[in-house]
Design an enzyme around this catalytic site. Structure first.
Site, short mmCIF file in Angstrom:
data_model
loop_
_atom_site.label_atom_id
_atom_site.label_comp_id
_atom_site.label_asym_id
_atom_site.label_seq_id
_atom_site.Cartn_x
_atom_site.Cartn_y
_atom_site.Cartn_z
N ARG A 143 36.08 23.82 45.59
CA ARG A 143 35.57 24.57 47.00
C ARG A 143 34.74 23.48 47.70
O ARG A 143 34.57 23.62 48.87
CB ARG A 143 34.74 25.63 46.38
CG ARG A 143 35.46 26.79 46.28
CD ARG A 143 34.57 28.20 45.86
NE ARG A 143 35.54 29.32 45.98
CZ ARG A 143 34.87 30.48 45.50
NH1 ARG A 143 34.08 30.71 45.00
NH2 ARG A 143 35.97 31.43 45.73
N LYS B 294 43.45 42.94 35.74
CA LYS B 294 43.48 44.32 35.73
C LYS B 294 44.40 44.56 36.81
O LYS B 294 44.35 44.26 38.15
CB LYS B 294 42.27 45.02 35.87
CG LYS B 294 41.11 44.83 34.70
CD LYS B 294 40.22 45.83 34.69
CE LYS B 294 38.85 45.15 35.27
NZ LYS B 294 37.91 45.85 36.01
N GLY C 219 40.45 33.29 42.26
CA GLY C 219 39.52 32.68 42.16
C GLY C 219 39.84 31.82 40.55
O GLY C 219 39.96 30.65 40.36
N GLY D 254 38.25 37.26 46.22
CA GLY D 254 38.36 38.52 47.04
C GLY D 254 39.00 38.65 48.33
O GLY D 254 39.34 39.48 49.01
P1 ADP Z 1 42.12 36.16 39.98
O1 ADP Z 1 40.80 35.64 39.95
O2 ADP Z 1 42.94 34.73 40.03
O3 ADP Z 1 42.46 36.97 40.81
P2 ADP Z 1 41.83 37.75 37.73
O4 ADP Z 1 40.45 37.95 37.91
O5 ADP Z 1 42.58 39.06 38.13
O6 ADP Z 1 42.53 36.74 38.28
O7 ADP Z 1 42.24 37.59 36.13
C1 ADP Z 1 41.92 36.61 35.44
C2 ADP Z 1 41.69 36.78 34.17
O8 ADP Z 1 42.81 37.39 33.44
C3 ADP Z 1 41.76 35.32 33.06
O9 ADP Z 1 40.44 35.30 32.77
C4 ADP Z 1 42.60 35.49 32.04
O10 ADP Z 1 42.15 35.23 30.72
C5 ADP Z 1 42.99 37.27 32.11
N1 ADP Z 1 44.06 37.58 31.44
C6 ADP Z 1 45.32 37.19 31.64
N2 ADP Z 1 46.58 37.52 31.05
C7 ADP Z 1 45.69 38.62 29.91
C8 ADP Z 1 46.03 39.28 28.97
N3 ADP Z 1 47.24 39.40 28.67
N4 ADP Z 1 45.13 40.18 28.41
C9 ADP Z 1 43.71 40.00 28.74
N5 ADP Z 1 43.33 39.18 29.95
C10 ADP Z 1 44.32 38.48 30.25
#
Ligand code: ADP
Ligand code: MG
Length: 404
Positions: free
Chosen positions: A37, A202, A360, A384
Site C-alpha cells: 500500500r 466465508k 486484502g 472492502g
Molecule cells: P480477501 O481478504 O482477499 O477478501 P478473505 O478475507 O475472504 O479474502 O479470506 C482469506 C482467508 O481465507 C485466508 O486467511 C485463508 O486462510 C482463508 N481460507 C481459504 N481457504 C480456506 C479453507 N478451505 N478453510 C478455511 N479458511 C480458508
C-alpha cells in the site's frame, strides 16, 4: 459524472496539498511486513512533489480507539515511505496538534510530511457528522487543496475521506483514478470471456458480489472455505470443513440463477483434506464425494482445492480475457495448502486481457507467494472498498469526488 482528477486542482507549485493515503500496512515488531500500500501511494506523491507542492500525508493504521496508541503509530510507515521515495520525510507525532502544525510550517516546496494516525482522534470515525466535520476543519487548516488517494477507505464515511473532500478544493489521486477505472471495466464493460474466481473464508462476505456479478460474467469458479457451502448445497458431505449452513438456501438460489442465465458455476472436483487445522497436519487428496472418507473420516477439514481442480481453474483463468479474483483458494498461510492459490495466481499472470486481484488477503497472498504487483493487470489495494464497488454500492469517498 467522472471523478475530479489532479488536473482539476490547477498549478500546485508552492501549495500545501493534503493527501489522504491508505497506508494501513501490516506491522510486526514495528517493521512493515508488506509495503504494497505504501508503494501504491507513490505515483501521486511523486507527481505532487515534482510539481513543487508541499505534501502533507494523512492516513490511518489499524483500529486504535480514538486515542493515541503507540502500537498503531505511523512512524515506521513514514520511515519506509522515506526509503521508497529516496528522500527524507518529516514525521509529526500528532495529527492536528502543535507537532503537526510545526511539521507543516517547516515544509519547503517539494517536501513531504506524514502526520500521525488519523484514528488517534475520535472525530475521524465519529458517527456524528458534526464531530467528523469539526475534525475535518482542523485538518483543512493545513492545506490549500486535498487529494483523496486512499482507495481502501472510500467506502467509509470518515472525516478524512468524506468531510475533508467537501471542505477544501479536492480531487482524486492517481491510485483512486486507476482503481475506479479498472473496477468500472469489471462491472460495466468486461471483455469476454469473463471469469470471476471467488475463495477466501466465508460465502457470507461475498454474497453481494456474487449477486451483482452473476448477470455480468460467463463463469464463476468457487474455491477457498466458501466452496464447502456450495458443495454441501449440492449434497456432498464436507466433514469438519468451513460450512455456513445458514447460507445453503442462498447458495442454492445462486446455483439455480446461474443455470437459468447460462452462467457456469465451476466447483472443485477434488479437495485437500487435513486431519487438523495446522501447518504440519497430515493431509490427503479426496474427491468431492469422498471428503469424509480420508484417514480423519468425518472430522477431516478441507484446506485447499485439489490438484485436479487447480489445473481446471488455471486453464479456465488463463483462457479468459477478463478475470477478477477475490479470496485465496486455500489456507495459503500454511505452505502445504498454498498450491491452489499459487496455481490460480500463476494463471492470472498469463491472462491476455485484464487480470485483477482484489481483496486484502488475496493481495497479501500473491505477494507472500513471490509474485509482484507487476505480474498482474491490476492488484486492488482495497479489500472492502473493491468488493463494495463490485456489489454496485455507492461509495461516499468516490461520490464526494464527483463519481456517479
Ligand atoms: P480477501 O481478504 O482477499 O477478501 P478473505 O478475507 O475472504 O479474502 O479470506 C482469506 C482467508 O481465507 C485466508 O486467511 C485463508 O486462510 C482463508 N481460507 C481459504 N481457504 C480456506 C479453507 N478451505 N478453510 C478455511 N479458511 C480458508
Ligand atoms: Mg480478508
Amino acid at each position: 459524472m467522472a471523478l475530479r482528477t489532479l488536473e482539476n486542482l490547477g498549478d500546485l507549485s508552492g501549495q500545501r496539498v493534503i493527501v489522504r493515503c491508505d497506508l494501513n500496512v501490516p506491522l510486526a515488531d514495528g517493521i512493515v511486513t508488506d509495503d504494497g500500500r505504501i508503494r501504491a501511494s507513490l505515483p501521486t506523491l511523486n507527481a505532487l512533489l515534482q510539481q513543487g507542492a508541499k505534501v502533507i500525508v494523512i492516513s490511518h493504521l489499524g483500529r486504535p480507539e480514538g486515542a493515541p496508541d503507540e502500537r498503531y503509530s505511523l512512524r515506521p510507515v513514514a520511515q519506509r515511505l522515506s526509503e521508497l521515495l529516496g528522500n527524507p520525510v518529516a514525521f509529526a507525532s500528532d495529527t492536528v496538534g502543535t507537532a503537526a502544525a510545526d511539521a507543516v510550517t517547516g515544509l519547503r516546496n517539494g517536501e513531504l510530511a506524514v502526520l500521525e494516525n488519523l484514528r488517534f482522534n475520535a472525530g475521524e470515525t465519529a458517527k456524528d457528522a458534526t464531530e467528523r466535520q469539526a475534525f475535518a476543519d482542523h485538518l483543512a487548516h493545513f492545506g490549500d487543496a486535498f487529494v483523496s488517494d486512499g482507495f481502501g477507505v472510500v467506502h467509509r464515511k470518515h472525516a478524512s475521506v468524506y468531510e475533508l473532500a467537501s471542505t477544501i478544493p479536492s480531487a482524486a489521486g492517481l491510485l483512486i483514478s486507476a482503481e475506479t477505472n479498472v473496477l468500472d471495466r469489471l462491472t460495466e464493460r468486461p471483455e469476454r470471456p469473463y471469469t470471476v474466481v471467488l475463495g477466501g473464508s466465508k460465502v457470507s462476505d461475498k454474497l453481494g458480489v456474487i449477486a451483482h456479478l452473476l448477470p455480468r460474467v460467463d463463469r464463476i469458479l468457487v474455491g477457498g472455505g466458501m466452496m464447502f457451502t456450495f458443495l454441501a448445497a449440492q449434497g456432498h458431505p464436507v466433514g469438519a470443513s468451513l460450512l455456513e449452513t445458514d447460507q445453503l438456501e442462498t447458495v442454492r438460489g445462486y446455483l439455480a440463477e446461474a443455470a437459468e442465465r447460462d452462467v457456469q458455476i465451476v466447483l472443485p472436483t477434488d479437495v485437500i483434506v487435513a486431519e487438523r487445522f495446522a501447518a504440519d497436519s497430515a493431509h490427503t487428496v479426496q474427491g468431492i464425494d469422498a471428503i469424509e472418507q480420508g484417514p480423519a473420516g468425518a472430522s477431516g477439514i478441507g484446506l485447499d482445492i485439489g490438484p485436479e481442480t487447480a489445473t481446471t481453474f488455471a486453464d479456465l483463468v488463463a483462457s479468459s480475457t477478463t478475470v477478477f479474483w477475490n479470496g485465496p483458494m486455500g489456507v495459503f498461510e500454511f505452505a502445504a495448502f498454498a498450491e491452489g492459490t499459487r496455481s490460480v495466481a500463476g494463471a492470472l499472470t498469463r491472462v491476455a486481457g485484464l487480470g485483477v486481484v482484489g481483496g486484502g488477503d488475496s493481495a497479501a497472498a500473491v505477494r507472500a507467494l513471490g509474485f509482484t504487483n507487476d505480474d498482474f493487470g491490476h492488484v486492488s489495494t482495497g479489500g472492502g472498498a473493491s468488493l463494495e464497488f463490485l456489489e454496485g454500492k455507492k461509495l461516499p469517498g468516490l461520490e464526494v469526488l464527483g463519481w456517479q
